[in-house]
Every structure is written in structure tokens, then in C-alpha cells.
Design an enzyme around this catalytic site. Structure first.
Site, PDB file in Angstrom:
ATOM      1  N   SER A 154       2.459  -0.949   4.422  1.00 28.68           N
ATOM      2  CA  SER A 154       2.468  -2.403   4.631  1.00 28.68           C
ATOM      3  C   SER A 154       3.485  -2.813   5.687  1.00 28.68           C
ATOM      4  O   SER A 154       3.397  -3.921   6.205  1.00 28.68           O
ATOM      5  CB  SER A 154       2.711  -3.138   3.323  1.00 28.68           C
ATOM      6  N   HIS A 175      -5.105  -1.692   5.196  1.00 29.83           N
ATOM      7  CA  HIS A 175      -4.069  -2.363   4.402  1.00 29.83           C
ATOM      8  C   HIS A 175      -4.682  -3.259   3.324  1.00 29.83           C
ATOM      9  O   HIS A 175      -5.147  -4.352   3.610  1.00 29.83           O
ATOM     10  CB  HIS A 175      -3.145  -3.167   5.340  1.00 29.83           C
ATOM     11  N   GLU A 187      -6.814  -5.531   5.756  1.00 26.21           N
ATOM     12  CA  GLU A 187      -6.573  -5.555   7.202  1.00 26.21           C
ATOM     13  C   GLU A 187      -6.924  -4.173   7.759  1.00 26.21           C
ATOM     14  O   GLU A 187      -6.404  -3.156   7.270  1.00 26.21           O
ATOM     15  CB  GLU A 187      -5.096  -5.873   7.493  1.00 26.21           C
ATOM     16  N   ASN A 226       1.702  -9.963   6.647  1.00 22.48           N
ATOM     17  CA  ASN A 226       3.140  -9.811   6.424  1.00 22.48           C
ATOM     18  C   ASN A 226       3.973 -10.310   7.604  1.00 22.48           C
ATOM     19  O   ASN A 226       5.115 -10.713   7.431  1.00 22.48           O
ATOM     20  CB  ASN A 226       3.482  -8.353   6.088  1.00 22.48           C
TER      21      ASN A 226
HETATM   22  N1  LIG Z   1       3.028  -2.844  -3.738  1.00 25.02           N
HETATM   23  C1  LIG Z   1       2.444  -3.668  -2.878  1.00 25.02           C
HETATM   24  O1  LIG Z   1       2.454  -4.903  -3.064  1.00 25.02           O
HETATM   25  C2  LIG Z   1       1.755  -3.102  -1.671  1.00 25.02           C
HETATM   26  C3  LIG Z   1       0.818  -3.886  -0.980  1.00 25.02           C
HETATM   27  C4  LIG Z   1       0.162  -3.325   0.128  1.00 25.02           C
HETATM   28  C5  LIG Z   1       0.474  -2.044   0.547  1.00 25.02           C
HETATM   29  N2  LIG Z   1       1.416  -1.319  -0.120  1.00 25.02           N
HETATM   30  C6  LIG Z   1       1.720   0.028   0.349  1.00 25.02           C
HETATM   31  O2  LIG Z   1       1.003   0.978  -0.433  1.00 25.02           O
HETATM   32  C7  LIG Z   1       1.763   2.197  -0.528  1.00 25.02           C
HETATM   33  C8  LIG Z   1       1.970   2.533  -1.992  1.00 25.02           C
HETATM   34  O3  LIG Z   1       2.633   1.469  -2.616  1.00 25.02           O
HETATM   35  P1  LIG Z   1       2.635   1.286  -4.206  1.00 25.02           P
HETATM   36  O4  LIG Z   1       3.161  -0.082  -4.466  1.00 25.02           O
HETATM   37  O5  LIG Z   1       1.331   1.704  -4.772  1.00 25.02           O
HETATM   38  O6  LIG Z   1       3.742   2.381  -4.613  1.00 25.02           O
HETATM   39  P2  LIG Z   1       4.035   3.026  -6.054  1.00 25.02           P
HETATM   40  O7  LIG Z   1       5.471   3.323  -6.060  1.00 25.02           O
HETATM   41  O8  LIG Z   1       3.453   2.179  -7.141  1.00 25.02           O
HETATM   42  O9  LIG Z   1       3.161   4.408  -5.999  1.00 25.02           O
HETATM   43  C9  LIG Z   1       3.432   5.437  -5.130  1.00 25.02           C
HETATM   44  C10 LIG Z   1       2.865   6.721  -5.735  1.00 25.02           C
HETATM   45  O10 LIG Z   1       2.944   7.751  -4.731  1.00 25.02           O
HETATM   46  C11 LIG Z   1       3.177   8.971  -5.412  1.00 25.02           C
HETATM   47  N3  LIG Z   1       3.647   9.963  -4.449  1.00 25.02           N
HETATM   48  C12 LIG Z   1       4.865  10.058  -3.847  1.00 25.02           C
HETATM   49  N4  LIG Z   1       4.874  11.101  -3.001  1.00 25.02           N
HETATM   50  C13 LIG Z   1       3.657  11.685  -3.051  1.00 25.02           C
HETATM   51  C14 LIG Z   1       3.053  12.800  -2.393  1.00 25.02           C
HETATM   52  N5  LIG Z   1       3.713  13.529  -1.518  1.00 25.02           N
HETATM   53  N6  LIG Z   1       1.781  13.106  -2.709  1.00 25.02           N
HETATM   54  C15 LIG Z   1       1.087  12.392  -3.613  1.00 25.02           C
HETATM   55  N7  LIG Z   1       1.616  11.318  -4.256  1.00 25.02           N
HETATM   56  C16 LIG Z   1       2.875  10.961  -3.986  1.00 25.02           C
HETATM   57  C17 LIG Z   1       4.166   8.605  -6.500  1.00 25.02           C
HETATM   58  O11 LIG Z   1       4.174   9.584  -7.532  1.00 25.02           O
HETATM   59  C18 LIG Z   1       3.617   7.244  -6.960  1.00 25.02           C
HETATM   60  O12 LIG Z   1       2.717   7.407  -8.042  1.00 25.02           O
HETATM   61  C19 LIG Z   1       3.049   1.937   0.246  1.00 25.02           C
HETATM   62  O13 LIG Z   1       2.896   2.396   1.548  1.00 25.02           O
HETATM   63  C20 LIG Z   1       3.172   0.406   0.244  1.00 25.02           C
HETATM   64  O14 LIG Z   1       3.885  -0.094   1.335  1.00 25.02           O
HETATM   65  C21 LIG Z   1       2.049  -1.807  -1.234  1.00 25.02           C
END
Ligand SMILES: NC(=O)c1ccc[n+]([C@@H]2O[C@H](COP(=O)([O-])OP(=O)(O)OC[C@H]3O[C@@H](n4cnc5c(N)ncnc54)[C@H](O)[C@@H]3O)[C@@H](O)[C@H]2O)c1
Length: 317
Positions: A154, A175, A187, A226
Site C-alpha cells: 500500500s 492494491h 487500484e 493513499n
Molecule cells: N491492512 C490494510 O489496511 C492494508 C490495505 C491494503 C494493502 N495492505 C498491504 O497488504 C499487505 C499485507 O498486509 P496485512 O494487513 O494483510 O498484513 P498482516 O500482518 O495481517 O499479514 C501478513 C501475513 O504475511 C505473513 N508472512 C510474512 N512473511 C511471509 C513470507 N515470507 N511468506 C509468506 N507469508 C509471510 C505473516 O505470517 C502474516 O500472516 C501489506 O503489504 C500491506 O501494506 C494492507
């Protein structure tokens, strides 16, 4: 007559040429039509993406959700079941078992097929981690002609995330928004002179098949949403720091005066103060002149007031 024949064969030739072009384009498009899905990272976003795909996309032959943590996968599965239960209360014909059975939960990166496979990376927002993951994926899949790589970052620049990827024509930003099953927007981030039009078209089609709406944008910090939303949230914190108004009054003002469904502080609490700080730190480290560091936000993060997920942020829950 000769002239007529020549003209006629010329017309035929050009029609054949158009048909041949159409065929070659369709062949290319077919090659890029997503049929298999692998989502890496089973947190908030990854679990939401596979839930939406399993529920709405009838053209997928397989869906795999991968995570390094078995515990995260178990949590993802029960979260998906909980979400679907809520949906079933409104739509009685929702078949929870059928939807969940379409998803394979796995700790290893093992797609069911590499044919027309889309791999969406949704791991923790950390540049080094994402780069290493794509290095590994590049090694595994670089010789598979119909695999597309997508990142759900993001705040990071997609090009930086893809540092070790060879086939950049098949790399794209996808995204999604939180919570994925409810938020309609995706996106599609097209990397200039790299992501191919075929890849973009295939992603637009994939998003549509998930029942969502896509917008196309360039690989700039914060993309569209964002880039507008984060400075707005940080300006709201500055207003609070200056004592211009209380958090509650700023929220009320934006909800009733601007018609926003949430005020900026309710929104920051929902997104997470740590996540907001992470975006800010990332942009500052790149010298993007978009937002200024916030002392108040840093202090609140240090005190563990991370927002709704921990029960306390700008508000107590
Ligand atoms: N949370 C939000 O509001 C949001 C919105 C849009 C985009 N994003 C993006 O989405 C992505 C994930 O965010 P999230 O909120 O789901 O995070 P989260 O912390 O809920 O989940 C991340 C997951 O990735 C796993 N992980 C870490 N390293 C790994 C690897 N090497 N191989 C496989 N799995 C692995 C972890 O175990 C965890 O379960 C980020 O890039 C974030 O910026 C988040």
C-alpha cells in the site's frame, strides 16, 4: 476486371491480416486470462482476497493461500468462515462449505498449476522481505510463460518491490482495500514501460470477475487513494497538535460537513497508528515531500495506542 480482382484480393488480404491480428491478440489474451490463483501471506488482506475470489470468481480452477505460519493459516480459515457466516445471515443461499473448500491452505509455495497463474503477494509491509520473496518466486517461475506477479503493497514503490524480477512485463501492483470482501475498489498499478497492456487487461478482467471495480494508476507513492488520504489524516493530527479542535469535533465536522462516512481519527484508528507511521517513515526516508513527521503519532505508537485492533488509539474501544 483485372483492377477489380486486384482490389478484391487486396481487400481479402487486408481482412485476412485483420483476422490474423485478431487471432494473435486473442491468443495472447487467452494466455493472460487468470485461471489459477496463489496468494502469499494469509493476514488481513491475503485472507480477504482469497475469500472474495472463492466467493465471486467462478472462472478460477484453483485457489491456494500460502503463509509461513501455520497459526496464521488457521486464523485465516476461521476468519473466512466467520465472515461468510455473517454474509449467510443476509443471503441464506451462501454455501459456506462449498466456498471454503475451493481454498487450499498451505505453508509451501505450491500452486495447483502454473498455467495462467496469478501470484498475489500480501505479506507484511517490509521492503526487504518482499524483495526476497520475489527473488525466490522469480527463480521458481521465471520460465513459466503465463505466470503474472502482483504486489498488494500500500505504500512501497512497486518497482522497488520487484527489484529481483526478470519478466517485468508480467509484474503489476494490485492494491486491494481493507476489508477486502466489503471494499469494491482495486487500484491496478501499471509500471511505466514495464507492465504490458496484456497484463493490465488480464488484471482488469480478474478484478471484474471478483465483482470489484478497478482504477488504473501509475507507480507513484500512495497511488491514488493513499496519496490523497494519508496527507488528509496527517493534517488532522496536526490540527489536534495545534489545539485547533478536539479529535471528536474534527471527526464530527468531516462526517456532517463533508459527508465522509468516518472522521479522520476514526479512520486512523481503523487503519492502525503503527501502519500510518510506517507509511510516513517510508515516505520520509525516500524524501517524498508529501507529509511531515508527527510527534503526537510517534508518541502514541510508542505507548502502544495502535488503534482499534488493540482497543485503544485516538479513542478507547
Ligand atoms: N491492512 C490494510 O489496511 C492494508 C490495505 C491494503 C494493502 N495492505 C498491504 O497488504 C499487505 C499485507 O498486509 P496485512 O494487513 O494483510 O498484513 P498482516 O500482518 O495481517 O499479514 C501478513 C501475513 O504475511 C505473513 N508472512 C510474512 N512473511 C511471509 C513470507 N515470507 N511468506 C509468506 N507469508 C509471510 C505473516 O505470517 C502474516 O500472516 C501489506 O503489504 C500491506 O501494506 C494492507
Amino acid at each position: 476486371m483485372t483492377r477489380f480482382l486486384n482490389m478484391n484480393s487486396l481487400l481479402k488480404y487486408s481482412a485476412n491480416l485483420r483476422f490474423a491480428r485478431h487471432l494473435s491478440l486473442s491468443a495472447k489474451m487467452n494466455a493472460y486470462k487468470v485461471e489459477n490463483l496463489l496468494v502469499i501471506g494469509s493476514g488481513l488482506m491475503g485472507s480477504g482476497i482469497v475469500q472474495s475470489a472463492a466467493h465471486n470468481n467462478r472462472n478460477l480452477k484453483s485457489i491456494v493461500l500460502q503463509d509461513i505460519s501455520e497459526d496464521a493459516l488457521n486464523k485465516a480459515k476461521s476468519k473466512i468462515e466467520q465472515n461468510l457466516n455473517k454474509i449467510k445471515q443476509k443471503k441464506a443461499d451462501t454455501n459456506i462449505d462449498e466456498i471454503v473448500s475451493k481454498i487450499t491452505f498451505s505453508t509451501s509455495i505450491a500452486p495447483k498449476s502454473t498455467e495462467n497463474l496469478l501470484i498475489i503477494e500480501a505479506v507484511t509491509e517490509n521492503l526487504g522481505l518482499k524483495q526476497e520473496l520475489f527473488k525466490d518466486l522469480n527463480q521458481k517461475f521465471k520460465d513459466c510463460p503465463s505466470v503474472v506477479f502482483a504486489t498488494n503493497t500500500s505504500s512501497l514503490v512497486c518497482k522497488d518491490v520487484a527489484k529481483h524480477v526478470d519478466n517485468m512485463d508480467r509484474f503489476v501492483g494490485l492494491h486491494f482495500f481493507n476489508p477486502v470482501p466489503l471494499m469494491k475498489l482495486v487500484e491496478i498499478v501499471v509500471l511505466e514501460n514495464q507492465t504490458s497492456e496484456e497484463t493490465y487487461e488480464a488484471m482488469a478482467n480478474f478484478v471484474k470477475e471478483m465483482g470489484k471495480v478497478s482504477v488504473r494508476c501509475k507507480d507513484t507513492p500512495g497511488f491514488i487513494v493513499n496519496r490523497l488520504l494519508v496527507p488528509y489524516m496527517f493534517e488532522a493530527i496536526s490540527m489536534l497538535e495545534r489545539g485547533d479542535a478536539s479529535a471528536r469535533d474534527i471527526d464530527t465536522a468531516m462526517k456532517l460537513g463533508a459527508g465522509y462516512p468516518m472522521g479522520p481519527f476514526e479512520l486512523i484508528d481503523y487503519v492502525g497508528l503503527d501502519t500510518s507511521k510506517f507509511i510516513c517513515d517510508g515516505w520520509l526516508s525516500k524524501n517524498y515531500n508529501i507529509i511531515k513527521e508527527s510527534k503526537l503519532l510517534n508518541e502514541m505508537v510508542a505507548k502502544g495506542r495502535l488503534g482499534k485492533k488493540v482497543g485503544k488509539g485516538f479513542y478507547d474501544y
